[in-house]
Scaffold this motif. Structure first.
Motif, PDB file in Angstrom:
ATOM      1  N   GLU B  91     -34.426  24.927 -20.308  1.00  0.00           N
ATOM      2  CA  GLU B  91     -33.146  25.301 -20.916  1.00  0.00           C
ATOM      3  C   GLU B  91     -32.061  24.960 -20.342  1.00  0.00           C
ATOM      4  O   GLU B  91     -31.785  24.582 -19.214  1.00  0.00           O
ATOM      5  N   PHE B  92     -31.097  24.706 -21.369  1.00  0.00           N
ATOM      6  CA  PHE B  92     -29.771  24.262 -20.824  1.00  0.00           C
ATOM      7  C   PHE B  92     -28.828  25.378 -21.370  1.00  0.00           C
ATOM      8  O   PHE B  92     -28.809  25.792 -22.375  1.00  0.00           O
ATOM      9  N   ILE B  93     -28.131  25.722 -20.225  1.00  0.00           N
ATOM     10  CA  ILE B  93     -27.098  26.945 -20.527  1.00  0.00           C
ATOM     11  C   ILE B  93     -25.484  26.457 -20.139  1.00  0.00           C
ATOM     12  O   ILE B  93     -25.564  25.806 -18.820  1.00  0.00           O
ATOM     13  N   ARG B  94     -24.725  26.679 -20.964  1.00  0.00           N
ATOM     14  CA  ARG B  94     -23.415  26.234 -20.742  1.00  0.00           C
ATOM     15  C   ARG B  94     -22.533  27.444 -20.755  1.00  0.00           C
ATOM     16  O   ARG B  94     -22.374  28.148 -21.811  1.00  0.00           O
ATOM     17  N   SER B  95     -21.748  27.786 -19.950  1.00  0.00           N
ATOM     18  CA  SER B  95     -20.848  28.858 -19.889  1.00  0.00           C
ATOM     19  C   SER B  95     -19.477  28.213 -19.486  1.00  0.00           C
ATOM     20  O   SER B  95     -19.135  28.212 -18.370  1.00  0.00           O
ATOM     21  N   ASN B  96     -18.672  27.983 -20.445  1.00  0.00           N
ATOM     22  CA  ASN B  96     -17.143  27.393 -20.395  1.00  0.00           C
ATOM     23  C   ASN B  96     -17.449  26.081 -19.509  1.00  0.00           C
ATOM     24  O   ASN B  96     -17.896  25.070 -20.065  1.00  0.00           O
ATOM     25  N   ASP B  97     -17.115  26.097 -18.551  1.00  0.00           N
ATOM     26  CA  ASP B  97     -16.934  24.782 -17.678  1.00  0.00           C
ATOM     27  C   ASP B  97     -18.224  24.905 -16.706  1.00  0.00           C
ATOM     28  O   ASP B  97     -18.261  23.839 -15.728  1.00  0.00           O
ATOM     29  N   GLU B  98     -19.281  25.386 -16.829  1.00  0.00           N
ATOM     30  CA  GLU B  98     -20.525  25.083 -16.141  1.00  0.00           C
ATOM     31  C   GLU B  98     -21.589  25.123 -16.635  1.00  0.00           C
ATOM     32  O   GLU B  98     -21.970  25.876 -17.600  1.00  0.00           O
ATOM     33  N   LEU B  99     -22.494  24.105 -16.445  1.00  0.00           N
ATOM     34  CA  LEU B  99     -23.461  23.733 -17.077  1.00  0.00           C
ATOM     35  C   LEU B  99     -24.797  23.832 -16.234  1.00  0.00           C
ATOM     36  O   LEU B  99     -24.823  23.129 -15.260  1.00  0.00           O
ATOM     37  N   THR B 100     -25.729  24.651 -16.600  1.00  0.00           N
ATOM     38  CA  THR B 100     -27.005  24.906 -15.780  1.00  0.00           C
ATOM     39  C   THR B 100     -28.385  24.450 -16.738  1.00  0.00           C
ATOM     40  O   THR B 100     -28.490  24.652 -17.667  1.00  0.00           O
ATOM     41  N   CYS B 101     -28.975  23.384 -15.800  1.00  0.00           N
ATOM     42  CA  CYS B 101     -30.301  23.034 -16.587  1.00  0.00           C
ATOM     43  C   CYS B 101     -31.393  23.547 -16.010  1.00  0.00           C
ATOM     44  O   CYS B 101     -31.702  23.297 -14.547  1.00  0.00           O
ATOM     45  N   TYR B 102     -32.024  24.440 -16.511  1.00  0.00           N
ATOM     46  CA  TYR B 102     -33.389  25.120 -16.096  1.00  0.00           C
ATOM     47  C   TYR B 102     -34.485  24.275 -16.311  1.00  0.00           C
ATOM     48  O   TYR B 102     -34.900  24.159 -17.432  1.00  0.00           O
ATOM     49  N   LEU B 103     -35.173  23.667 -15.180  1.00  0.00           N
ATOM     50  CA  LEU B 103     -36.559  22.885 -15.464  1.00  0.00           C
ATOM     51  C   LEU B 103     -37.601  23.629 -14.790  1.00  0.00           C
ATOM     52  O   LEU B 103     -38.193  23.297 -13.659  1.00  0.00           O
ATOM     53  N   PRO B 104     -38.053  24.551 -15.377  1.00  0.00           N
ATOM     54  CA  PRO B 104     -39.149  25.322 -14.774  1.00  0.00           C
ATOM     55  C   PRO B 104     -40.320  24.854 -14.410  1.00  0.00           C
ATOM     56  O   PRO B 104     -41.086  24.981 -13.511  1.00  0.00           O
ATOM     57  N   ASP B 105     -40.688  23.468 -15.180  1.00  0.00           N
ATOM     58  CA  ASP B 105     -41.868  22.800 -14.975  1.00  0.00           C
ATOM     59  C   ASP B 105     -41.845  21.912 -13.504  1.00  0.00           C
ATOM     60  O   ASP B 105     -42.610  21.357 -13.206  1.00  0.00           O
ATOM     61  N   LYS B 106     -40.375  21.605 -13.212  1.00  0.00           N
ATOM     62  CA  LYS B 106     -40.160  21.057 -12.016  1.00  0.00           C
ATOM     63  C   LYS B 106     -39.673  21.952 -10.782  1.00  0.00           C
ATOM     64  O   LYS B 106     -39.267  21.665  -9.798  1.00  0.00           O
ATOM     65  N   LYS B 107     -39.563  23.308 -11.357  1.00  0.00           N
ATOM     66  CA  LYS B 107     -39.325  24.055 -10.109  1.00  0.00           C
ATOM     67  C   LYS B 107     -37.745  23.792  -9.666  1.00  0.00           C
ATOM     68  O   LYS B 107     -37.394  23.976  -8.491  1.00  0.00           O
ATOM     69  N   THR B 108     -36.810  23.411 -10.610  1.00  0.00           N
ATOM     70  CA  THR B 108     -35.589  22.938 -10.179  1.00  0.00           C
ATOM     71  C   THR B 108     -34.514  23.385 -11.115  1.00  0.00           C
ATOM     72  O   THR B 108     -34.788  23.657 -12.240  1.00  0.00           O
ATOM     73  N   VAL B 109     -33.376  23.891 -10.779  1.00  0.00           N
ATOM     74  CA  VAL B 109     -32.153  24.141 -11.525  1.00  0.00           C
ATOM     75  C   VAL B 109     -31.295  23.223 -11.143  1.00  0.00           C
ATOM     76  O   VAL B 109     -31.095  23.024  -9.906  1.00  0.00           O
ATOM     77  N   LEU B 110     -30.667  22.465 -12.093  1.00  0.00           N
ATOM     78  CA  LEU B 110     -29.330  21.592 -11.819  1.00  0.00           C
ATOM     79  C   LEU B 110     -28.152  22.456 -12.284  1.00  0.00           C
ATOM     80  O   LEU B 110     -28.020  22.644 -13.465  1.00  0.00           O
ATOM     81  N   VAL B 111     -26.980  22.318 -11.607  1.00  0.00           N
ATOM     82  CA  VAL B 111     -25.771  22.974 -12.056  1.00  0.00           C
ATOM     83  C   VAL B 111     -24.619  22.084 -11.716  1.00  0.00           C
ATOM     84  O   VAL B 111     -24.623  21.350 -10.660  1.00  0.00           O
ATOM     85  N   GLU B 112     -23.918  21.802 -12.660  1.00  0.00           N
ATOM     86  CA  GLU B 112     -22.717  21.079 -12.843  1.00  0.00           C
ATOM     87  C   GLU B 112     -21.712  21.663 -13.377  1.00  0.00           C
ATOM     88  O   GLU B 112     -21.645  22.221 -14.259  1.00  0.00           O
ATOM     89  N   GLN B 113     -20.582  21.581 -12.798  1.00  0.00           N
ATOM     90  CA  GLN B 113     -19.084  22.008 -13.389  1.00  0.00           C
ATOM     91  C   GLN B 113     -18.592  21.046 -14.361  1.00  0.00           C
ATOM     92  O   GLN B 113     -18.867  19.700 -14.066  1.00  0.00           O
ATOM     93  N   THR B 114     -18.400  21.466 -15.512  1.00  0.00           N
ATOM     94  CA  THR B 114     -17.821  20.457 -16.525  1.00  0.00           C
ATOM     95  C   THR B 114     -16.457  20.663 -16.845  1.00  0.00           C
ATOM     96  O   THR B 114     -16.133  21.801 -16.849  1.00  0.00           O
ATOM     97  N   GLN B 115     -15.751  19.965 -17.604  1.00  0.00           N
ATOM     98  CA  GLN B 115     -14.454  20.349 -18.118  1.00  0.00           C
ATOM     99  C   GLN B 115     -14.570  20.333 -19.765  1.00  0.00           C
ATOM    100  O   GLN B 115     -13.303  20.336 -20.257  1.00  0.00           O
ATOM    101  N   GLU B 116     -15.705  20.051 -20.194  1.00  0.00           N
ATOM    102  CA  GLU B 116     -15.931  19.849 -21.620  1.00  0.00           C
ATOM    103  C   GLU B 116     -15.898  21.186 -22.491  1.00  0.00           C
ATOM    104  O   GLU B 116     -16.326  22.357 -21.861  1.00  0.00           O
ATOM    105  N   ARG B 117     -15.434  21.163 -23.617  1.00  0.00           N
ATOM    106  CA  ARG B 117     -15.520  22.330 -24.429  1.00  0.00           C
ATOM    107  C   ARG B 117     -16.469  22.176 -25.783  1.00  0.00           C
ATOM    108  O   ARG B 117     -16.669  22.687 -26.615  1.00  0.00           O
ATOM    109  N   GLY B 118     -16.809  20.894 -25.863  1.00  0.00           N
ATOM    110  CA  GLY B 118     -18.002  20.435 -26.781  1.00  0.00           C
ATOM    111  C   GLY B 118     -19.257  21.309 -26.951  1.00  0.00           C
ATOM    112  O   GLY B 118     -19.695  21.416 -26.047  1.00  0.00           O
ATOM    113  N   PRO B 119     -19.709  21.414 -28.229  1.00  0.00           N
ATOM    114  CA  PRO B 119     -20.838  22.078 -28.243  1.00  0.00           C
ATOM    115  C   PRO B 119     -22.229  21.312 -28.102  1.00  0.00           C
ATOM    116  O   PRO B 119     -21.751  20.044 -28.306  1.00  0.00           O
ATOM    117  N   PHE B 120     -23.172  21.811 -27.959  1.00  0.00           N
ATOM    118  CA  PHE B 120     -24.445  21.141 -27.577  1.00  0.00           C
ATOM    119  C   PHE B 120     -24.844  20.469 -28.576  1.00  0.00           C
ATOM    120  O   PHE B 120     -25.368  19.344 -28.646  1.00  0.00           O
TER     121      PHE B 120
END
Lengths: 218, 347
Positions: B91-120
């Motif tokens: 799952e990828f979830i973007r909440s305003n300027d934060e993008l979180t990538c949930y990769l349960p199959d890899k037991k990893t969550v990646l979080v990045e601060q973004t400045q974009e407002r564009g839709p997926f």
């Protein structure tokens, strides 16, 4: 894949499948990996007929991401952070949030790949097919003044018909190509970014790296 | 502003901002409602500003993937969630300027601060007036998709230096029910088809919460970095396909590289080509063996629905990338020269 299913998918892609059947097809596709694979083969028929399978970065990238995440160590993370964030003035317009996140993952994968396999990068051995992307000589430059035929929605078209590539391939490390593609993917696109995104969303059920095609065009 | 940096032009303003401005303007039922360009703007606006919840299939490169998208705009805050329906649970979830990538199959969550407002789901650029010269944008007869009346818009390239689109837009909401990327002959390279799409007035928080259980998962947080200096007097394309012009000049540190690459972006208002120029490096590793990852390259590759062409110009690796036909990336890459002179456009 049975003919009724094939007809359903065809009708769906043509926008002609009734809602009730669409729901059923969707449920079946999400449950049935074999059916999805079958559909993939079905969609490849056009390509196979033309013998035009070109390079495929995506699965290779997918595998790299998985490998990298599997082997990631805390010591690597600061290094990743140092290269993962483009400058703010690079920020693109709409759609780029995806690309940014995808780029992060790609960099994680690629940087980690370098970190854990330095001997591979420094090796004189040919780049393995699984980690290389096919390069082919470019076709002759088309005449810029040739008007393209109009897109006629009434004409049947193949679902996914890749451009034709030909001749002997050259090998290029997929990691290097991936960097270019992700850096570019920050720029506006209605579909292209999703090509990248989709690969990152795909599950781990298929980690097979497709062979690098050396097919020639007819 | 960083010295040497060329800001993107007005049509590259974030779609959400433009969309919000357009959204505030009432659209009376006039002849302009039939303008296909107006419909494409409405689509961009809808993608950025509407609430929607749908499942779509992405068909590309002989594969089909099914995903769910949930997009909510509430009190000026944009939250969206993209979920793979095909087994990985990613799952990828973007909440305003934060993008979180949930990769349960890899037991990893990646979080990045973004400045974009564009839709997926992405949008098309805001078309400038020059786009008409190189694309024919027209309305085709309405049809029905998902049981709804759909406005069909065709964006057809007038030459073979670019790809085209066909879009089926919901007549009521302007949401793209189906989108195709096509080559100049009309062959479909890639498409997105919604199997279900709703545009509810409200979307509860629960629909935007990750379904992934994060206990025991590793969190990787990535922070912004400083801008790199731009080599403003460096390489440029000396000749361009019709309609293309330089829109961005910058620098970027590519993975595995020791020096930043110059990143030039050329656009015709719709299609975009990136050119990377890297200074020549010693391709030999510490043990005097050739480093395949840095060795000079020359040739063409297909990547997804686009192409990459790489060549060597005066000891520099020049690589052009874009969702354009092969001849376009080749043309541009071959024209790159070590000069700050302006480009000429092929006619």
């Amino acid at each position: 894949m049975s003919d009724p299913i094939r007809e359903q998918i065809s009708a769906f892609l043509d926008g002609e499948l009734p809602d009730t059947e669409t729901e059923l097809l969707l449920k079946r596709l999400t449950r049935d990996a074999e059916l999805r694979e079958s559909f993939g083969r079905y969609a490849l028929i056009g390509e196979a007929c033309r013998g035009t399978r070109g390079s495929v970065l995506t699965r290779d990238l997918y595998v790299r991401i998985n490998r990298a995440i599997d082997g990631e160590s805390p010591a690597v993370i600061p290094q990743i952070a140092a290269v993962s964030r483009p400058a703010s003035w690079w920020r693109p317009m709409a759609g780029a949030a995806v690309a940014a996140g995808v780029a992060v993952v790609a960099v994680v994968a690629l940087r980690q790949h370098v970190a854990v396999a330095p001997t591979l990068a420094a090796s004189q051995n040919p780049v393995p097919a699984a980690s290389a992307v096919t390069f082919v000589p470019a076709p002759a430059l088309a005449n810029a003044n040739v008007a393209a035929p109009s897109l006629n929605p009434n004409e049947p078209v193949s679902y996914t018909t890749p451009a034709t590539l030909a001749e002997a391939p050259l090998a290029m490390p997929a990691a290097r190509l991936t960097n270019y593609v992700f850096a570019h993917s920050k720029y506006p696109s209605l579909l292209g970014q999703r090509d990248v995104l989709t690969d990152l969303m795909v599950g781990s059920e298929d980690q097979t790296v497709p062979p690098v095609a050396t097919d020639k065009s007819p | 502003m960083i010295p040497g940096v060329v800001r993107r032009s007005a049509w590259l303003l974030p779609g959400a901002v433009v969309g919000a401005l357009l959204f505030a303007i009432p659209h009376p039922a006039t002849a302009a409602d039939d303008d296909p360009r107006a419909w494409l703007q409405r689509m961009n606006q809808a993608l950025a500003t509407r609430n929607y919840d749908g499942m779509f299939m992405h068909v590309s490169d002989g594969r089909i993937e099914t995903m769910r998208i949930v997009h909510r705009v509430q009190a000026g805050r944009v939250t969206e969630r993209l979920t793979s329906m095909d087994g990985s649970g990613r799952e990828f979830i973007r909440s305003n300027d934060e993008l979180t990538c949930y990769l349960p199959d890899k037991k990893t969550v990646l979080v990045e601060q973004t400045q974009e407002r564009g839709p997926f789901l992405g949008t098309l650029p805001q078309f400038g007036a020059g786009v008409n010269e190189f694309y024919q944008i027209e309305s085709l007869p309405n049809t029905r998709v998902l049981g709804r009346s759909a406005r069909v818009i065709s964006v057809t390239p007038k030459d073979q230096f670019r790809f085209g689109y066909r879009l089926w837009l919901d007549e009521k909401t302007a949401m793209p029910l189906k989108t195709q990327l096509c080559d100049a002959r009309g062959n479909v390279l890639e498409q997105i088809v919604f199997a279900r799409l709703e545009t509810p007035d409200t979307i509860p928080d629960a629909e935007l919460a990750p379904s992934v259980h994060t206990e025991g998962m590793r969190w990787v947080r990535l922070s912004p970095r400083e801008a790199l200096p731009v080599d403003s007097a460096g390489f440029r394309a000396s000749e361009l396909p019709p309609g293309f012009r330089l829109t961005v000049t910058g620098a970027q540190m590519l993975g595995g590289a020791s020096l930043p690459a110059t990143h030039l972006v050329y656009s015709d208002g719709l299609a975009t080509v990136s050119v990377f120029v890297e200074a020549g490096t010693d391709a030999k590793g510490p043990d005097d063996k050739v480093d395949a990852a840095q060795a000079p390259m020359q040739g063409l590759a297909r990547v997804g629905s686009g192409f990459v062409f790489s060549t060597v110009v005066q000891g520099h690796q020049v690589t052009a990338v874009g969702e354009v036909p092969a001849q376009t990336v080749e043309f541009i890459a071959h024209s790159v020269k070590p000069s700050a002179g302006s480009e000429s456009t092929r006619r």
